[in-house]
Design an enzyme around this catalytic site. Sequence first.
Site, short mmCIF file in Angstrom:
data_model
loop_
_atom_site.label_atom_id
_atom_site.label_comp_id
_atom_site.label_asym_id
_atom_site.label_seq_id
_atom_site.Cartn_x
_atom_site.Cartn_y
_atom_site.Cartn_z
N VAL A 202 -2.55 -36.70 54.51
CA VAL A 202 -3.87 -36.00 54.73
C VAL A 202 -3.54 -34.89 55.35
O VAL A 202 -2.78 -34.77 56.53
CB VAL A 202 -4.90 -37.08 55.77
CG1 VAL A 202 -6.32 -36.25 56.07
CG2 VAL A 202 -5.05 -38.24 54.99
N HIS A 203 -4.11 -33.88 55.02
CA HIS A 203 -4.08 -32.52 55.76
C HIS A 203 -5.18 -31.58 55.38
O HIS A 203 -4.97 -30.41 55.87
CB HIS A 203 -2.48 -31.78 55.39
CG HIS A 203 -2.46 -31.09 54.00
ND1 HIS A 203 -2.20 -31.93 52.84
CD2 HIS A 203 -2.64 -30.06 53.54
CE1 HIS A 203 -2.28 -30.98 52.02
NE2 HIS A 203 -2.40 -29.94 52.13
N ARG A 204 -5.76 -31.61 54.42
CA ARG A 204 -7.14 -30.73 54.06
C ARG A 204 -7.76 -30.30 55.31
O ARG A 204 -8.21 -31.32 55.98
CB ARG A 204 -7.83 -31.30 52.96
CG ARG A 204 -7.18 -31.45 51.59
CD ARG A 204 -7.29 -30.02 50.96
NE ARG A 204 -6.14 -30.18 49.88
CZ ARG A 204 -5.24 -29.36 49.34
NH1 ARG A 204 -5.50 -27.94 49.83
NH2 ARG A 204 -4.38 -29.50 48.60
#
Length: 377
Positions: A202-204
Amino acid sequence: MKIVTVVGARPQFIKAAPVSRELRKWCKEVLVHTGQHYDYNMSKTFFDDLNIPRPDYNLGLGGGTHGKQTGAMLEAIESVLMKELPQGVLVYGDTNSTLAGALAAAKIHIPVFHVEAGLRSYNKNMPEEINRVLTDHLSDLLFCPTDVAVANLAKEGITKNVYQVGDVMYDAFLENMQIAKSKSTILEDLDITRDSYILVTVHRAENTDNPNSLGNILSALLQLDYEVVWPLHPRTRQALEKNNLLGKLEGAEHIKVIDPVGYLDMLVLEYHSAMIMTDSGGVQKEAFFLCKPCVTLREETEWVETVECGANVLAGTEVERILSAVEEQSKGGRALGTEPPRYFGVGQASIEIGNVVHYYLSSRDMLLEFYLQDLVD
Ligand code: UD1
Ligand code: UDP
């Protein structure tokens, strides 16, 4: 002939590796690393894993707000271009480094070549959407990974110098999967059981910068009946810390929170996973290449083919939706078998890009020669 390549973020190192090798067969490539990603495990490890030559310039421009980061890159890249005077500038994907490279070049009339052109989420809240639309409209050669990307460009009136070459990430994947299997010891290092865990990334910004979405993703992961492996992007670690969620995550026995891993380790983690949950563009595609069920923690994706064929499910960030997508995918809610459809080409994208760029620059040289000859006559 000389080309300047601008990279800066993790996925761009992976995309540049096979293309750089092709270009260096016939031209001088000057590699500019903006420094957008700078930790060892977000940057140098990819140069080592993929044998990418050392950057000729490292601009050291990581961190900061969008304007500050992109502006500083624009100025610094322009200086490099004025010094190097290349025949073209190659940029990848949709990061701030991409936009800065394209804008710096276009403003001083150096042709821009965009790899991964034509992708759209049609969500302008994403910084990536702004970067990719602007970059496409500044580009002289547009290399699309899919037919959908070509159609997206046509909708915006861009039809000239558009090439559907396939996806360079598929080239990188095909080249490195076997190497990864023989070199990586990540499964033993983490002491995890093959084919039984869910791999999460997850990084958005839309997920990390929204405490509600981030909290929901974490709640869903805490409820899973699977072992979970989560290589934590630095942006996500910071967001979890800021929202006092990191302790909760690290306290969960079934979740292994680890630092970001190198490309070869990541491929092996993907290969031996039972399922992948992600908001990453690259990881969605790698799940597809490996015929792994994928749950995408977003409301839309640029890689619509993966959803249409049932390999990928868009789950958004509501807890119940995420859990039911996992349930659906765990029942084999997809019909891919072991050979995915060839939406992303056949692993020859880098060769095609090299050929098109070579042809384009040679014809421009010839035109220039004719023009000069004309002047002399
Ligand atoms: C960037 C790209 C995104 C891409 C992603 C790939 C933009 C707008 N976003 O997002 O499109 O999918 O890279 O991973 O260009 N940080 C570190 N160490 C690092 C790198 C980052 O600590 O090596 C931290 C810094 O606090 C930084 C934050 O992470 O401010 C965000 O990094 P940034 O490069 O701005 O955006 P990403 O979220 O990585
Ligand atoms: N990746 C990696 N290590 C990690 C997480 C991702 O090597 O810990 C690789 C992944 O295999 C893929 C690429 O990084 O090739 C995707 O990059 P990222 O998710 O950062 O960005 P995006 O593709 O969303 O732009």
